[in-house]
Design an enzyme around this catalytic site. Structure first.
Site, PDB file in Angstrom:
ATOM      1  N   GLN A 107      32.278  24.985  77.330  1.00 32.14           N
ATOM      2  CA  GLN A 107      32.267  24.572  75.931  1.00 32.14           C
ATOM      3  C   GLN A 107      31.001  25.092  75.238  1.00 32.14           C
ATOM      4  O   GLN A 107      30.986  25.270  74.025  1.00 32.14           O
ATOM      5  CB  GLN A 107      32.343  23.041  75.845  1.00 32.14           C
ATOM      6  CG  GLN A 107      32.341  22.485  74.449  1.00 32.14           C
ATOM      7  CD  GLN A 107      32.839  21.058  74.424  1.00 32.14           C
ATOM      8  OE1 GLN A 107      34.027  20.800  74.464  1.00 32.14           O
ATOM      9  NE2 GLN A 107      31.909  20.108  74.394  1.00 32.14           N
ATOM     10  N   GLU A 133      10.868  42.721  59.331  1.00 34.37           N
ATOM     11  CA  GLU A 133      10.259  41.915  60.402  1.00 34.37           C
ATOM     12  C   GLU A 133      11.257  40.903  60.957  1.00 34.37           C
ATOM     13  O   GLU A 133      11.280  40.619  62.161  1.00 34.37           O
ATOM     14  CB  GLU A 133       9.024  41.187  59.871  1.00 34.37           C
ATOM     15  CG  GLU A 133       7.886  42.131  59.532  1.00 34.37           C
ATOM     16  CD  GLU A 133       6.772  41.424  58.791  1.00 34.37           C
ATOM     17  OE1 GLU A 133       5.771  41.086  59.425  1.00 34.37           O
ATOM     18  OE2 GLU A 133       6.919  41.182  57.571  1.00 34.37           O
ATOM     19  N   ASN A 189      42.814  24.312  77.426  1.00 30.99           N
ATOM     20  CA  ASN A 189      42.115  25.415  78.111  1.00 30.99           C
ATOM     21  C   ASN A 189      42.601  26.782  77.656  1.00 30.99           C
ATOM     22  O   ASN A 189      41.797  27.673  77.372  1.00 30.99           O
ATOM     23  CB  ASN A 189      42.262  25.268  79.627  1.00 30.99           C
ATOM     24  CG  ASN A 189      41.595  24.002  80.140  1.00 30.99           C
ATOM     25  OD1 ASN A 189      40.820  23.372  79.407  1.00 30.99           O
ATOM     26  ND2 ASN A 189      41.889  23.617  81.372  1.00 30.99           N
ATOM     27  N   TYR A 230      38.740  26.462  84.500  1.00 37.24           N
ATOM     28  CA  TYR A 230      37.914  25.963  83.401  1.00 37.24           C
ATOM     29  C   TYR A 230      36.930  24.906  83.885  1.00 37.24           C
ATOM     30  O   TYR A 230      37.271  24.042  84.689  1.00 37.24           O
ATOM     31  CB  TYR A 230      38.808  25.363  82.309  1.00 37.24           C
ATOM     32  CG  TYR A 230      38.031  24.760  81.155  1.00 37.24           C
ATOM     33  CD1 TYR A 230      37.616  25.551  80.082  1.00 37.24           C
ATOM     34  CD2 TYR A 230      37.698  23.408  81.145  1.00 37.24           C
ATOM     35  CE1 TYR A 230      36.887  24.999  79.035  1.00 37.24           C
ATOM     36  CE2 TYR A 230      36.966  22.855  80.097  1.00 37.24           C
ATOM     37  CZ  TYR A 230      36.564  23.653  79.045  1.00 37.24           C
ATOM     38  OH  TYR A 230      35.845  23.114  78.009  1.00 37.24           O
ATOM     39  N   LYS A 286      -0.024  42.284  47.711  1.00 38.74           N
ATOM     40  CA  LYS A 286       0.831  42.431  48.888  1.00 38.74           C
ATOM     41  C   LYS A 286       2.301  42.631  48.566  1.00 38.74           C
ATOM     42  O   LYS A 286       2.847  42.022  47.659  1.00 38.74           O
ATOM     43  CB  LYS A 286       0.718  41.179  49.772  1.00 38.74           C
ATOM     44  CG  LYS A 286      -0.634  41.053  50.444  1.00 38.74           C
ATOM     45  CD  LYS A 286      -0.703  41.891  51.694  1.00 38.74           C
ATOM     46  CE  LYS A 286      -0.290  41.034  52.879  1.00 38.74           C
ATOM     47  NZ  LYS A 286      -0.389  41.768  54.117  1.00 38.74           N
ATOM     48  N   SER A 331       2.909  37.860  48.521  1.00 40.13           N
ATOM     49  CA  SER A 331       2.063  36.861  49.166  1.00 40.13           C
ATOM     50  C   SER A 331       1.644  35.835  48.125  1.00 40.13           C
ATOM     51  O   SER A 331       1.423  36.184  46.958  1.00 40.13           O
ATOM     52  CB  SER A 331       0.828  37.537  49.759  1.00 40.13           C
ATOM     53  OG  SER A 331      -0.207  36.588  49.911  1.00 40.13           O
ATOM     54  N   THR A 380       5.226  61.048  69.774  1.00 42.94           N
ATOM     55  CA  THR A 380       5.475  60.447  71.086  1.00 42.94           C
ATOM     56  C   THR A 380       4.239  59.609  71.362  1.00 42.94           C
ATOM     57  O   THR A 380       3.135  59.985  70.928  1.00 42.94           O
ATOM     58  CB  THR A 380       5.667  61.505  72.196  1.00 42.94           C
ATOM     59  OG1 THR A 380       4.467  62.274  72.296  1.00 42.94           O
ATOM     60  CG2 THR A 380       6.834  62.439  71.902  1.00 42.94           C
ATOM     61  N   HIS A 381       4.404  58.472  71.997  1.00 41.04           N
ATOM     62  CA  HIS A 381       3.294  57.517  72.190  1.00 41.04           C
ATOM     63  C   HIS A 381       2.702  57.080  70.847  1.00 41.04           C
ATOM     64  O   HIS A 381       1.546  56.682  70.794  1.00 41.04           O
ATOM     65  CB  HIS A 381       2.179  58.097  73.061  1.00 41.04           C
ATOM     66  CG  HIS A 381       2.660  58.793  74.302  1.00 41.04           C
ATOM     67  ND1 HIS A 381       2.729  58.162  75.528  1.00 41.04           N
ATOM     68  CD2 HIS A 381       3.124  60.050  74.492  1.00 41.04           C
ATOM     69  CE1 HIS A 381       3.194  59.019  76.430  1.00 41.04           C
ATOM     70  NE2 HIS A 381       3.448  60.179  75.825  1.00 41.04           N
ATOM     71  N   SER A 422      32.358  18.758  70.666  1.00 37.20           N
ATOM     72  CA  SER A 422      32.066  20.132  70.268  1.00 37.20           C
ATOM     73  C   SER A 422      32.456  20.383  68.812  1.00 37.20           C
ATOM     74  O   SER A 422      32.209  21.460  68.278  1.00 37.20           O
ATOM     75  CB  SER A 422      32.777  21.128  71.187  1.00 37.20           C
ATOM     76  OG  SER A 422      34.166  20.887  71.219  1.00 37.20           O
ATOM     77  N   ASN A 475       5.313  42.667  51.330  1.00 39.59           N
ATOM     78  CA  ASN A 475       5.514  42.571  52.775  1.00 39.59           C
ATOM     79  C   ASN A 475       6.940  42.935  53.194  1.00 39.59           C
ATOM     80  O   ASN A 475       7.892  42.579  52.506  1.00 39.59           O
ATOM     81  CB  ASN A 475       5.195  41.154  53.252  1.00 39.59           C
ATOM     82  CG  ASN A 475       3.724  40.829  53.094  1.00 39.59           C
ATOM     83  OD1 ASN A 475       2.866  41.706  53.208  1.00 39.59           O
ATOM     84  ND2 ASN A 475       3.429  39.575  52.798  1.00 39.59           N
ATOM     85  N   LYS A 492      30.265  28.744  72.749  1.00 43.08           N
ATOM     86  CA  LYS A 492      30.410  29.119  71.341  1.00 43.08           C
ATOM     87  C   LYS A 492      29.106  29.228  70.549  1.00 43.08           C
ATOM     88  O   LYS A 492      28.924  30.219  69.813  1.00 43.08           O
ATOM     89  CB  LYS A 492      31.382  28.166  70.652  1.00 43.08           C
ATOM     90  CG  LYS A 492      32.817  28.445  71.069  1.00 43.08           C
ATOM     91  CD  LYS A 492      33.729  27.271  70.769  1.00 43.08           C
ATOM     92  CE  LYS A 492      34.676  26.982  71.893  1.00 43.08           C
ATOM     93  NZ  LYS A 492      34.047  26.298  73.060  1.00 43.08           N
TER      94      LYS A 492
HETATM   95  N1  ARG Z   1      36.346  21.763  73.465  1.00 40.54           N
HETATM   96  C1  ARG Z   1      36.706  22.374  74.693  1.00 40.54           C
HETATM   97  C2  ARG Z   1      35.964  23.701  74.850  1.00 40.54           C
HETATM   98  O1  ARG Z   1      35.491  24.201  73.884  1.00 40.54           O
HETATM   99  C3  ARG Z   1      38.179  22.618  74.760  1.00 40.54           C
HETATM  100  C4  ARG Z   1      38.721  22.692  76.136  1.00 40.54           C
HETATM  101  C5  ARG Z   1      38.693  21.354  76.771  1.00 40.54           C
HETATM  102  N2  ARG Z   1      39.431  21.327  77.992  1.00 40.54           N
HETATM  103  C6  ARG Z   1      39.316  20.364  78.871  1.00 40.54           C
HETATM  104  N3  ARG Z   1      39.985  20.445  79.964  1.00 40.54           N
HETATM  105  N4  ARG Z   1      38.525  19.337  78.653  1.00 40.54           N
HETATM  106  O2  ARG Z   1      35.816  24.219  75.903  1.00 40.54           O
END
Ligand code: ARG
Length: 458
Positions: free
Chosen positions: A319, A287, A107, A314, A280, A274, A152-153, A20, A282, A322
């Site tokens: 993971q 958008e 964790n 966990y 143009k 453009s 409206t509409h 990760s 834009n 993120k």
């Molecule tokens: N990189 C892991 C995550 O983002 C960290 C936690 C890992 N924990 C484990 N028991 N393998 O979730």
């Protein structure tokens, strides 16, 4: 890190799917900060000798300085930001680095780091919303008397003032602020010290680490703490709804900037040309705000799907929490800045708005209201009489107030010459002075309240 248990190392596929670090390196500041709070507490509690705690803390500062200078190295063998930092710490301070992970697990570590990161993202969203609200209120104050058709509409409905229209987005932003603030208050509990899932046997002080990291208090259930991502979902929920609002504002600007409308000229700085059509200009930024809203809503969906059905505590699926949050946060910051710039820099073409308000029989309701008030006709009947007047005006290709008194009286004899002033767009907006209505007096009052709420002087 777990060589003791394993006879052979991971395959290259395992290393790749497990890593990760390519994205969670974004957590490095939070990871260092939380580790420093943890080791300070370990030292204070006598779980680690104070001099070792000091060595580790100074080593963490050095790692942070290296990251700031050179970026975070990406070595898949070290999996994530937590192991990357610990491994570099060990290179710098030696085996004492191994004491940092006492009474802690990745964790609770990742749960803490990510919460800190999301809390900062909330603060960034709040700052962006504040700037947008100020811009909206500023422009609304300039256009308390600028009349345009309300729709409206997307069909001409009744005249409104531009200040009222802009303040509608101020209200949406105010609800966004409230949602982010709620999310922030709810997430502000510290999971650190929950360890792997069950807590720890070491005499840690979770209140100390919570307060060192500016949390209100520690969380109350270790299983929940390491498996809870509600804080990220709350953030994404608020972000998605905010992006949805921004996309609606963006869409107004896109429509208004089109030639047939011509209500607004967008700032050059937020438009593009453009490569083939020289005329143009834009509304690309608007958008893209409209488009990015889809990606932000997608991020919320993505994390919800990741989390659904996961048993305690966990699981590695988590993971994947993120990337959607990082992506959404980056996009939201951009979208807020783009729409703030657009509101600040838009040139509103009052002549075009006014001309459009005169078209489309926007004051037909005012004729019906006049019949109710002056001639004591039930509204439904007044509606019918007005419909006949609109039909006649349409057939003749004129505005309602261009019909002669004779023509109007032929439709209903109770109409007299006092009706004409009521049919102007000014009279129309001025008459809508109910609380929250578009009358300039109401809008000016709301602008003043909003300015006060935002701490703007005067
Ligand atoms: N990189 C892991 C995550 O983002 C960290 C936690 C890992 N924990 C484990 N028991 N393998 O979730």
């Amino acid at each position: 890190m777990w060589g003791g248990r394993f006879a052979e190392g991971p395959s290259s596929i395992m290393r790749e799917i497990n890593a990760s670090i390519p994205f969670d390196k974004a957590l490095w500041r939070q990871d260092i900060r939380a580790s420093k709070a943890h080791v300070a507490m370990l030292g204070a509690q006598g779980i680690v000798a104070p001099e070792d705690a000091a060595t580790i803390s100074a080593g963490l500062d050095q790692v942070a300085a290296e990251y700031a200078q050179n970026g975070v190295p990406e070595n898949w063998d070290l999996e994530d930001i937590h192991m990357t930092t610990e491994s570099r710490l060990a290179e710098l301070v030696g085996p004492v680095a191994g004491r940092l992970h006492t009474a802690r697990s990745r964790n609770d570590q990742v749960a803490t780091d990510f919460r800190l990161w999301v809390r900062d993202a909330v603060d960034e969203a709040l700052a962006g919303l504040n700037a947008l609200q100020k811009a909206l209120v500023q422009r609304a104050g300039e256009h308390v008397n600028t009349i345009l058709p309300g729709f409206t509409h997307l069909q001409t409905a009744q005249p409104v003032v531009l200040g009222h229209h802009l303040l509608a987005y101020y209200e949406m932003a105010a609800r966004d602020v409230s949602r982010f603030a709620d999310a922030r208050a709810r997430m502000n509990q510290c999971p650190l010290g929950s360890a792997a899932l069950a807590g720890t046997g070491f005499p840690i002080d979770r209140f100390a680490t919570a307060s060192a990291l500016d949390f209100d208090r520690p969380t109350d259930n270790s299983l929940d703490s390491v498996s809870d991502r509600d804080f990220a979902l709350d953030y994404l929920m608020a972000a998605a709804q905010c992006a949805l609002h921004l996309s609606r504002l963006a869409e107004e600007f896109i429509i208004w900037a089109s030639q047939p409308f011509g209500f607004v000229t967008l700032p050059d700085s937020l438009s593009t040309g453009s490569s083939i059509m020289p005329q143009k200009k834009n509304p690309d930024a608007a958008e893209l705000v409209r488009g990015h809203a889809g990606r932000i809503i997608g991020a919320l969906t993505s994390l919800m799907i990741t989390m659904k059905g996961l048993p305690l505590a966990y699981s590695k699926d988590m993971q994947d929490d993120k990337p959607p949050v990082f992506e959404a946060a980056g996009l939201l910051t951009l979208c807020l800045a783009a729409m703030t710039g657009m509101v600040e820099g838009a040139y509103f073409r009052q002549d075009r708005m006014r001309a459009a308000a005169e078209l489309g029989y926007a004051t037909a309701t005012d004729l019906a209201d006049w019949l109710v008030r002056q001639a004591n006709i039930p509204f439904r009947e007044a509606h019918h009489i007005t419909g006949a007047a609109v039909k006649l005006a349409e057939r003749k290709g004129v505005a309602l107030d261009q019909l002669s008194l004779e023509e109007l009286q032929a439709i209903d004899s109770r109409i007299d010459e006092r009706v004409f002033p009521a049919l102007s767009v000014e009279a129309s907006v001025a008459s809508r002075a109910s609380h929250g209505g578009t009358a300039p007096v109401q809008v000016a009052q709301r602008v003043a309240q909003a300015r006060a709420a935002l701490g703007l002087v005067g």
